[in-house]
Enzyme design. Structure first.
Site, PDB file in Angstrom:
ATOM      1  CB  SER A 185     -21.951   7.221  16.880  1.00  0.00           C
ATOM      2  OG  SER A 185     -22.551   8.489  16.708  1.00  0.00           O
ATOM      3  CE1 TYR A 198     -17.174   9.339  19.676  1.00  0.00           C
ATOM      4  CE2 TYR A 198     -18.756  10.237  18.093  1.00  0.00           C
ATOM      5  CZ  TYR A 198     -18.481   9.458  19.204  1.00  0.00           C
ATOM      6  OH  TYR A 198     -19.508   8.797  19.839  1.00  0.00           O
ATOM      7  CE  LYS A 202     -18.198   5.954  18.704  1.00  0.00           C
ATOM      8  NZ  LYS A 202     -18.321   4.840  19.670  1.00  0.00           N
TER       9      LYS A 202
END
Length: 294
Positions: A185, A198, A202
C-alpha cells in the site's frame, strides 16, 4: 517573399492542411492498429499458467483474479468465508473463466497448506502467487494499539505472506520458475496517522520483497510488490463517504480521483507475465501521482 497569386497560395494551404490531416489520421489508425494488435496478442499471455490469489472474492483481489483469468490462467481464489468463495466463483464462471476456490484463512497453517496443495494437485502445478490478504483491527493513534491487535496485523499482513511464499516456492521450482506479486500500500511509504500499525506492516512488505529477491532469482522466480494508492473498495469507503471527505482524500492526488481495482489488476497481470521477465525486486506504486517516499 512570395510572388504566387493569392488563390494559388490558398490552394497550396488547403492541400497542405488536407495532407497533414490525412497523415495524422493514418498515424492514429496505425497506432490504433498497433494497440489493438498488442491487446490481442497479450490477452492470453498467461495461457496454461496456474495462479493462486489470496483474499480474492471482492475488491482488488477479485479484480486481480478476474484479470489473470481473462489472460488465460487458471485461478484459484480464496476467502475466509465459504459464501464469499461461492459467490465469486459463480460470477467468474459466468464470465467463462477457468477458476476454482476454497476457504483459506491465511493466518492458519492448515488453510495455507490446503490452498497451495489443492491448487497443485488439481491443476498440475503452481506458477503465480498473489499475496493480497490483509487485516486491520486497529484504527486510531499508534500508541493506543494493544498487543493483540498489533500481533494480528503482522501475523496476517507480513508473516502469512512470507509463509505463503515459502510454501509456494518448491512447487514453482518444479515448474522451472514462477512469479510472485505482493500487494502492499502507499501507506507503506507514507504512513496514515490513524492506521499506524497497518502502515508499518505494509512497509515491511516492501522490505520483504527486496529481501526475497536474491535467493528467489537463483530459482528463476521473480518477486515484485504493488503498492496501491487510494482505490475505490470497501476498505476506503469511509474516505469517500461524503463530498467533504472525498475532497480532502483527493487533495494530495495529482490525478484528482481514486483508482479502481481494475487499474491495480492490470499491473499485477503484467508483473505475473513474461512481459515482465526482466523485472524483479521492484516496489511499484499505483497511486495517481500521490507523493511517496521512505
Amino acid at each position: 517573399m512570395s510572388y504566387l497569386p493569392a488563390n494559388l497560395h490558398y490552394s497550396l494551404h488547403v492541400h497542405r492542411m488536407f495532407s497533414l490531416t490525412r497523415l495524422l489520421s493514418v498515424g492514429r489508425s496505425i497506432n490504433h492498429f498497433r494497440m489493438a494488435s498488442a491487446a490481442a496478442t497479450g490477452s492470453r499471455r498467461l495461457e496454461g499458467k496456474v495462479a493462486v490469489v489470496t483474499a480474492s472474492t471482492e475488491g482488488i483481489g477479485y479484480a486481480i483474479a478476474k484479470r489473470l483469468g481473462e489472460e488465460g490462467a487458471h485461478v484459484v481464489i480464496s476467502s475466509r468465508k465459504q459464501a464469499h468463495v461461492d459467490h465469486a466463483l459463480k460470477t467468474l464462471k459466468e464470465a467463462n473463466l477457468s477458476v476454482s476456490g476454497l476457504v483459506c484463512h491465511v493466518g492458519k497453517q492448515a488453510d495455507r497448506a490446503k490452498l497451495i496443495e489443492t491448487a497443485v494437485k488439481e491443476n498440475g502445478g503452481l506458477d503465480i502467487l498473489v499475496s493480497n490478504a490483509a487485516a486491520n483491527p486497529h484504527f486510531g493513534n499508534i500508541l493506543d494499539c494493544d498487543e493483540q491487535a498489533w500481533d494480528k496485523i503482522f501475523d496476517i499482513n507480513v508473516k502469512s505472506t512470507f509463509l505463503l511464499v515459502k510454501e509456494s516456492v518448491p512447487h514453482m521450482v518444479s515448474r522451472g520458475g514462477g512469479s510472485i506479486v505482493v500487494v502492499s500500500s502507499i501507506a507503506g511509504y507514507m504512513p496514515f496517522e490513524l492506521l499506524g500499525p497497518y502502515s508499518v506492516s505494509k512497509t515491511a512488505l516492501l522490505g520483504l520483497t527486496k529481501a526475497l529477491t536474491p535467493q528467489l532469482s537463483d530459482m528463476n522466480i521473480r518477486v515484485n510488490c504493488v503498492a496501491p494508492g487510494l482505490v475505490k473498495t470497501k476498505f476506503s469507503s469511509a474516505l469517500l463517504s461524503s463530498e467533504e471527505s472525498t475532497k480532502l482524500a483527493l487533495s494530495g492526488i495529482p490525478m484528482k480521483r481514486a483508482g479502481t481495482p481494475d487499474e491495480i489488476s492490470g499491473i499485477v497481470s503484467f508483473l505475473a507475465s513474461d512481459d515482465a521477465s526482466y523485472i524483479t525486486g521492484e516496489n511499484i506504486l499505483v497511486a495517481g501521482g500521490a507523493p511517496s517516499r521512505l
